[in-house]
Design a protein around this motif. Structure first.
Motif, PDB file in Angstrom:
ATOM      1  N   LYS A 223       0.844  -1.186   0.000  1.00  0.00           N
ATOM      2  CA  LYS A 223       0.000   0.000   0.000  1.00  0.00           C
ATOM      3  C   LYS A 223       0.881   1.238   0.000  1.00  0.00           C
ATOM      4  O   LYS A 223       1.645   1.490   0.939  1.00  0.00           O
ATOM      5  N   VAL A 224       0.791   2.018  -1.066  1.00  0.00           N
ATOM      6  CA  VAL A 224       1.602   3.231  -1.197  1.00  0.00           C
ATOM      7  C   VAL A 224       1.187   4.249  -0.143  1.00  0.00           C
ATOM      8  O   VAL A 224       0.002   4.507   0.067  1.00  0.00           O
ATOM      9  N   LYS A 225       2.181   4.835   0.518  1.00  0.00           N
ATOM     10  CA  LYS A 225       1.892   5.776   1.596  1.00  0.00           C
ATOM     11  C   LYS A 225       1.697   7.205   1.089  1.00  0.00           C
ATOM     12  O   LYS A 225       0.967   7.999   1.695  1.00  0.00           O
ATOM     13  N   PHE A 226       2.343   7.535  -0.037  1.00  0.00           N
ATOM     14  CA  PHE A 226       2.237   8.893  -0.566  1.00  0.00           C
ATOM     15  C   PHE A 226       1.778   8.858  -2.027  1.00  0.00           C
ATOM     16  O   PHE A 226       2.553   9.214  -2.943  1.00  0.00           O
ATOM     17  N   PRO A 227       0.549   8.455  -2.277  1.00  0.00           N
ATOM     18  CA  PRO A 227       0.077   8.344  -3.663  1.00  0.00           C
ATOM     19  C   PRO A 227       0.029   9.677  -4.403  1.00  0.00           C
ATOM     20  O   PRO A 227       0.095   9.714  -5.629  1.00  0.00           O
ATOM     21  N   SER A 228      -0.056  10.784  -3.667  1.00  0.00           N
ATOM     22  CA  SER A 228      -0.144  12.105  -4.307  1.00  0.00           C
ATOM     23  C   SER A 228       1.208  12.606  -4.800  1.00  0.00           C
ATOM     24  O   SER A 228       1.275  13.643  -5.472  1.00  0.00           O
TER      25      SER A 228
END
Length: 336
Positions: A223-228
């Motif tokens: 799960k990506v923590k910083f998708p933005s």
């Protein structure tokens, strides 16, 4: 004395007899004529329709031994009372069952569904056939044969074959970087190592049944923590993996060794400010620096079970080039 005949008596009798005869029915006319039996109606002609065989839960004809899967036979038309025979054959042993066609909810098609028998579920190769036998409301027909390959959920270093391909497909689906297809080579072993760390299993490259089950269960998806942050790199210090991210999703996950307790990796959000394509005096290969002297770089020693660097993210030498090519000047690097 001569007897005298009465005139007209014979003539009168002759006139009466034909009428009397007409009043007495003959034997032939006394009974009704026999009525022939009506012919039996011809049986309806069998319905001609298509029979299709599908192996459900077999994922393209490949499963792991012990997994449950089933045969589904479908007719284009449902005709009540039709029986379908399904046969499973493995190692020369055959298991057949004839079952009555059921009607699908839409009312147009018929189907039968059978689980793979236990006595063939451990075989490496199972041949499945389905047919409508003779004397059924549906004309005799045979579906296209299906073959299901069943792999042992356990592979060793250097092993080749079906189980390895299945393992690699499941790893690649979750963005782990695999090696040569069909071979449990060093790169695929590192993919298993990275998966085990993300899934919080012991940090080894052992691809046993526990790994196969965990992959099947959907575990190990990062799960990506910083998708933005767009196209960037995330370094998970706790689980010791390096993740390349694009469009909010992990696209490549690598085994890495971050800073050891005495020289921990700095945590935070940074940007690549310098790149070195060669090997420096410290043995750092293809380095992408993100803060002061901290970098992502190749190194000959990348321990599996513990952190060993001086604060950088060490990656195996054979993975360094592709990671270096991904990391561009100004790219965000998030460490946590």
């Amino acid at each position: 004395m001569t007897q005298r005949r009465l005139p007209g008596r014979r003539t009168a009798l002759a006139a009466v007899l034909p009428a009397a005869v007409l009043l007495v029915p003959t034997a032939a006319h006394a009974q009704s004529p026999a009525v022939p039996p009506a012919p039996a109606p011809a049986p309806p002609a069998p319905v001609v329709t298509k029979l299709t065989l599908v192996t459900e839960k077999a994922r393209g004809g490949e499963v792991l031994k012990g997994e449950k899967w089933r045969a589904l036979a479908v007719t284009d038309q449902f005709v009540a009372g039709t029986k379908v025979r399904v046969t499973f054959t493995a190692k020369g042993k055959r298991s057949s069952k004839t079952v009555t066609l059921k009607q699908q909810k839409d009312g147009e098609k018929g189907y039968v569904r059978l689980n793979v028998p236990g006595k063939v579920s451990k075989s490496s190769r199972v041949v499945v056939r389905a047919a409508i036998p003779k004397n059924q409301p549906i004309a005799t027909t045979v579906a296209k044969t299906k073959v299901v390959l069943q792999a042992t959920p356990n592979v060793s270093a250097g092993e080749r074959g079906l189980a390895v391909r299945m393992l690699q497909e499941m790893l690649a689906d979750k963005a782990y970087v695999i090696g040569k297809k069909g071979v449990y080579d060093a790169r695929t072993q590192r993919a298993v190592l990275a998966f085990r760390k993300v899934a919080r299993m012991s940090a080894t490259s052992e691809a046993n049944s526990a790994v196969f089950r965990a992959l099947r269960a959907g575990k190990g998806r990062f799960k990506v923590k910083f998708p933005s942050h767009g196209r960037h790199v995330e370094g998970d210090i706790e689980r010791r993996v390096l993740v390349l991210v694009d469009k909010g999703k992990a696209i490549r996950i690598y085994h890495t060794s971050p800073g050891k307790p005495s020289t921990p990796t700095i945590r935070g959000s940074f940007h690549v400010y310098m790149k070195d394509p060669g090997t420096n005096a410290k043995g750092m290969y293809k380095s992408s620096y993100f803060i002061r002297g901290y970098a992502v770089h190749g190194y000959p020693e990348v321990p599996a079970g513990y952190s060993a660097s001086h604060g950088c993210f060490r990656v195996p030498m054979s993975d360094a080039a592709s990671i270096y090519a991904f990391m561009t000047i100004g790219m965000p690097v998030d460490t946590y």
